[in-house]
Design a protein around this motif. Structure first.
Motif, mmCIF file in Angstrom:
data_model
loop_
_atom_site.group_PDB
_atom_site.id
_atom_site.type_symbol
_atom_site.label_atom_id
_atom_site.label_comp_id
_atom_site.label_asym_id
_atom_site.label_seq_id
_atom_site.Cartn_x
_atom_site.Cartn_y
_atom_site.Cartn_z
ATOM 1 N N MET A 151 0.603 -0.785 0.002
ATOM 2 C CA MET A 151 0.209 -0.108 0.164
ATOM 3 C C MET A 151 0.764 0.827 0.168
ATOM 4 S SD MET A 151 -3.694 -1.192 2.787
ATOM 5 C CE MET A 151 -4.143 0.435 2.389
ATOM 6 N N ASN A 152 1.469 1.097 0.428
ATOM 7 C CA ASN A 152 2.761 1.969 0.754
ATOM 8 C C ASN A 152 3.720 2.659 -0.684
ATOM 9 O OD1 ASN A 152 3.268 2.965 3.736
ATOM 10 N ND2 ASN A 152 4.379 1.552 4.663
ATOM 11 N N LEU A 153 3.721 1.482 -1.511
ATOM 12 C CA LEU A 153 4.511 1.614 -3.034
ATOM 13 C C LEU A 153 3.237 2.300 -3.278
ATOM 14 C CD1 LEU A 153 6.229 -1.430 -3.364
ATOM 15 C CD2 LEU A 153 7.732 0.213 -2.935
ATOM 16 N N ALA A 154 1.853 1.802 -3.526
ATOM 17 C CA ALA A 154 1.047 2.113 -4.248
ATOM 18 C C ALA A 154 0.489 3.721 -3.949
ATOM 19 C CB ALA A 154 -0.429 1.803 -4.094
ATOM 20 N N VAL A 155 0.666 4.100 -2.486
ATOM 21 C CA VAL A 155 0.462 5.904 -2.197
ATOM 22 C C VAL A 155 2.100 6.286 -2.674
ATOM 23 C CG1 VAL A 155 0.920 7.604 -0.430
ATOM 24 C CG2 VAL A 155 -0.828 5.218 -0.520
ATOM 25 N N GLN A 156 2.992 5.849 -3.045
ATOM 26 C CA GLN A 156 4.388 6.476 -3.459
ATOM 27 C C GLN A 156 4.401 6.373 -5.257
ATOM 28 O OE1 GLN A 156 7.246 8.208 -1.776
ATOM 29 N NE2 GLN A 156 5.928 7.753 0.405
ATOM 30 N N THR A 157 3.408 5.810 -5.532
ATOM 31 C CA THR A 157 3.592 5.774 -6.881
ATOM 32 C C THR A 157 2.340 6.512 -7.565
ATOM 33 O OG1 THR A 157 2.474 4.217 -7.523
ATOM 34 C CG2 THR A 157 4.689 4.267 -7.640
#
Length: 137
Positions: free
Chosen positions: A1-7
């Motif tokens: 989820m963190n990666l999706a937010v970052q992208t």
């Protein structure tokens, strides 16, 4: 989820093979363990950053494709296009900073297999399609 937010993803559909975790996120089960409560809070906080967030439970017996893709991407031999990786030094409920590394790969002989495993896409040539199916097994 963190990666999706970052992208800057707007919609996220997460697949999970844990009935307990999926049902806690969906609100069907209540979290009682202190650690799980912290994780659930983190998930809800991150979920609020998406226009649409959904978690889907996949039975472990039906997630063979995901397992294969996960192992291929982790092996360094496969290309799955652009792979974003998050390196956690400690558990995500303790870790606020996110280190994101984007890896770009060139095309590879396994691309056809990956396309088949992801979405059932096969080459038009029957002989090549048979090869992809055999290799994917």
């Amino acid at each position: 989820m963190n990666l999706a937010v970052q992208t800057s993803a707007q919609r996220l559909k997460a697949y999970c093979d844990s009935q307990l975790v999926a049902n806690q996120i969906q609100g069907v089960y209540e979290a009682h363990d202190e650690r799980m409560i912290k994780y659930l809070s983190k998930v809800r906080q991150l979920a609020s950053k998406f226009k649409n967030f959904e978690v889907v439970r996949i039975p472990r017996t039906k997630n063979a494709k995901v397992d294969v893709m996960s192992k291929l991407s982790a092996s360094g031999y496969a290309t799955l296009g652009s792979i974003c990786m998050e390196f956690l030094q400690k558990s995500s409920i303790e870790n606020e900073a996110v280190e994101v590394m984007q890896v770009m790969n060139k095309s590879c002989w396994m691309d056809g297999i990956i396309e088949y495993l992801r979405g059932g896409k096969l080459p038009e040539a029957k002989k090549e399609a048979r090869k992809v199916i055999q290799r994917a097994a």
